[in-house]
Scaffold this motif. Structure first.
Motif, short mmCIF file in Angstrom:
data_model
loop_
_atom_site.label_atom_id
_atom_site.label_comp_id
_atom_site.label_asym_id
_atom_site.label_seq_id
_atom_site.Cartn_x
_atom_site.Cartn_y
_atom_site.Cartn_z
N ASP A 166 -37.49 4.47 -31.10
CA ASP A 166 -37.07 5.38 -32.15
C ASP A 166 -36.03 4.68 -33.00
O ASP A 166 -35.06 4.12 -32.48
CB ASP A 166 -36.48 6.64 -31.52
CG ASP A 166 -36.14 7.69 -32.57
OD1 ASP A 166 -35.98 7.34 -33.75
OD2 ASP A 166 -36.04 8.87 -32.20
N ARG A 192 -32.24 2.33 -32.49
CA ARG A 192 -31.92 1.00 -33.02
C ARG A 192 -30.74 1.07 -33.98
O ARG A 192 -29.79 0.31 -33.87
CB ARG A 192 -33.13 0.38 -33.71
CG ARG A 192 -32.94 -1.10 -33.98
CD ARG A 192 -34.02 -1.69 -34.85
NE ARG A 192 -33.99 -1.18 -36.21
CZ ARG A 192 -33.06 -1.44 -37.11
NH1 ARG A 192 -32.05 -2.22 -36.79
NH2 ARG A 192 -33.11 -0.92 -38.31
N LYS A 219 -32.70 -4.37 -23.08
CA LYS A 219 -31.82 -4.32 -21.90
C LYS A 219 -30.39 -3.95 -22.30
O LYS A 219 -29.79 -3.06 -21.68
CB LYS A 219 -31.86 -5.69 -21.21
CG LYS A 219 -30.85 -5.88 -20.12
CD LYS A 219 -30.94 -7.27 -19.54
CE LYS A 219 -30.85 -8.36 -20.60
NZ LYS A 219 -29.59 -8.36 -21.38
N SER A 220 -29.87 -4.59 -23.34
CA SER A 220 -28.48 -4.31 -23.75
C SER A 220 -28.35 -2.90 -24.30
O SER A 220 -27.35 -2.21 -24.06
CB SER A 220 -28.02 -5.32 -24.81
OG SER A 220 -28.12 -6.63 -24.31
N ASN A 244 -38.62 1.10 -21.56
CA ASN A 244 -38.06 1.22 -22.91
C ASN A 244 -39.15 0.98 -23.93
O ASN A 244 -40.12 0.28 -23.67
CB ASN A 244 -36.91 0.23 -23.09
CG ASN A 244 -36.16 0.47 -24.39
OD1 ASN A 244 -36.06 1.61 -24.86
ND2 ASN A 244 -35.66 -0.59 -25.00
N MET A 245 -38.97 1.54 -25.11
CA MET A 245 -39.96 1.46 -26.19
C MET A 245 -41.29 1.99 -25.65
O MET A 245 -42.35 1.45 -25.91
CB MET A 245 -40.09 0.03 -26.71
CG MET A 245 -38.76 -0.62 -27.03
SD MET A 245 -38.94 -2.16 -27.91
CE MET A 245 -37.29 -2.83 -27.80
N GLY A 272 -36.19 -11.43 -22.62
CA GLY A 272 -35.30 -10.92 -23.67
C GLY A 272 -36.04 -9.99 -24.63
O GLY A 272 -37.27 -9.97 -24.67
#
Ligand code: ADP
Length: 372
Positions: free
Chosen positions: A321, A325, A127-128, A282-283, A123
């Motif tokens: 970024d 968010r 992902k979402s 991601n990130m 988690g």
């Protein structure tokens, strides 16, 4: 108003008789996992696997008697089959045959040609965020899109998609999906408030997901994006086996530990014959909102190397970024909040690439204008 309690739920369920055995389902010990959270009720009815398909009216009847209780806001009943000893845990009784079992699986969601899962090894990797932006990017590329939040432990789609309220039903049988930004959306979060997560057992998770696939009027869709629960446990495995997935996208952060988890996800899908469409990092790097400088705080590039090593596609790197968010946490993800931004373009390119992989040929429809 009297409080909704387990005892009141069980007392109500005593009115429901098992049609084959004549006695009520509580006395027969068929009801388990009664959960009550601020008027939202969930429970399981355990039945023999063989009887599952014909007991749908029993499930509905059980929901109806509980719905009539004062103070009850929503009811979710699921049928589960207790597996015989030696055959593993309990498992859901309805839904399609496992993948590879022919066309039975495809009938699960009529009118939906392609189902893609977005998964992660753990988690908090975004992902979402990736699932919702990809879904909106498919729509921006001209496809008819549905988004199913199967992350029923921590449903985030109501918040990310900026949708409030409860789904309604026109015919009393099927729920209408919620809609925003031109896509259809269903999430346990519309039925159960986000801050009151339910404790779901594996089989309950699966049944809830299947009901969100089967009992929702998705209509004709080119693609349904499914945001899976994080991890690679039994629930994800069952999901991968039982939902006719066309492919899976794995989301990972660059840290090694997250990558190790991503690898587990990859192997899980391979085991059940679901094509892994690729890995998104991601990130990946930090984009300073003030000066635009790029900092690689998490040794960026790990997912690309890992994808190469594992022989799967690298789908792209999404920076860390604050705009990503703020937009998704604020209910208007970046793809719709700022369609001209580099991030939105990145998601659209990723969606186009995925669609080309899924459909075997590139498809570029005219961008759709969504009027809110
Ligand atoms: P998961 O579904 O993996 O649990 P989420 O998508 O809910 O993760 O993301 C967790 C948090 O990180 C959210 O607050 C989300 O807005 C934020 N987030 C995700 N991806 C990014 C990103 N690329 N840049 C900035 N914040 C991000």
């Amino acid at each position: 108003m009297s409080a909704v309690t387990q005892d009141r739920v069980l007392a109500a369920l005593r009115q429901v008789k098992d049609p084959d055995r004549g006695q009520d389902i509580v006395s027969l010990g068929m009801v388990s996992d009664v959960q009550v959270r601020e008027g939202h009720v969930g429970f399981a009815i355990e039945v023999d696997r063989e009887r599952g398909p014909k007991l749908e009216p029993l499930r509905k009847a059980a929901e109806r008697v509980v719905e009539r209780l004062e103070g009850v806001l929503s009811v979710t009943a699921v049928l589960t089959a207790e597996a015989k000893p030696g055959r593993g845990g309990a498992s859901p009784v309805h839904g399609p045959a496992p993948r590879g079992g022919g066309d039975a699986g495809k009938a699960l969601v009529p009118g939906v040609t392609t189902i893609v899962a977005v998964a992660s090894g753990k988690g908090g990797v975004g992902k979402s965020t990736i699932a919702v932006n990809l879904a909106l990017a498919f729509a921006a590329n001209g496809l008819r899109v549905g988004l199913l939040d199967a992350d029923i432990y921590g449903p985030s789609m109501p918040r990310m998609m900026g949708i409030a309220g409860k789904p309604t039903s026109r015919d009393g049988r099927q729920l209408e999906p919620m809609r925003n930004y031109g896509i259809k959306c269903m999430s346990m979060g519309f039925l159960v408030p986000e801050e009151t997560p339910m404790i779901w057992r594996g089989p309950m998770v699966m049944s809830a997901i299947q009901q969100m696939l089967r009992d929702v009027e998705w209509g004709g869709l080119d693609i349904l994006v499914v945001d899976l629960p994080p991890g690679t446990g039994d629930a994800q495995l069952t999901m991968a086996q039982q939902v006719p997935l066309s492919g899976a996208v794995i989301v990972s952060t660059p840290q090694d530990i997250a990558l190790l988890d991503a690898r587990k996800g990859l192997n899980m899908f391979r085991k059940v014959d679901v094509p892994v469409l690729g890995i998104v990092e991601n990130m990946s790097y930090f984009l300073c909102p003030h000066c635009g400088e790029r900092s690689e705080i998490f040794s960026h590039g790990g997912a690309r190397r890992e994808a190469e090593k594992l022989g799967t596609d690298f789908l792209g790197e999404v920076p860390l970024d604050i705009a990503i968010r703020e937009t998704s946490d604020g209910g208007k993800p970046i793809v719709v909040a700022d369609p001209a931004s580099a991030h939105a373009q990145l998601f659209r390119a990723m969606a186009e690439h995925l669609w080309a992989k899924l459909s075997g040929s590139p498809r570029r429809a005219a961008p759709r204008v969504v009027i809110q």
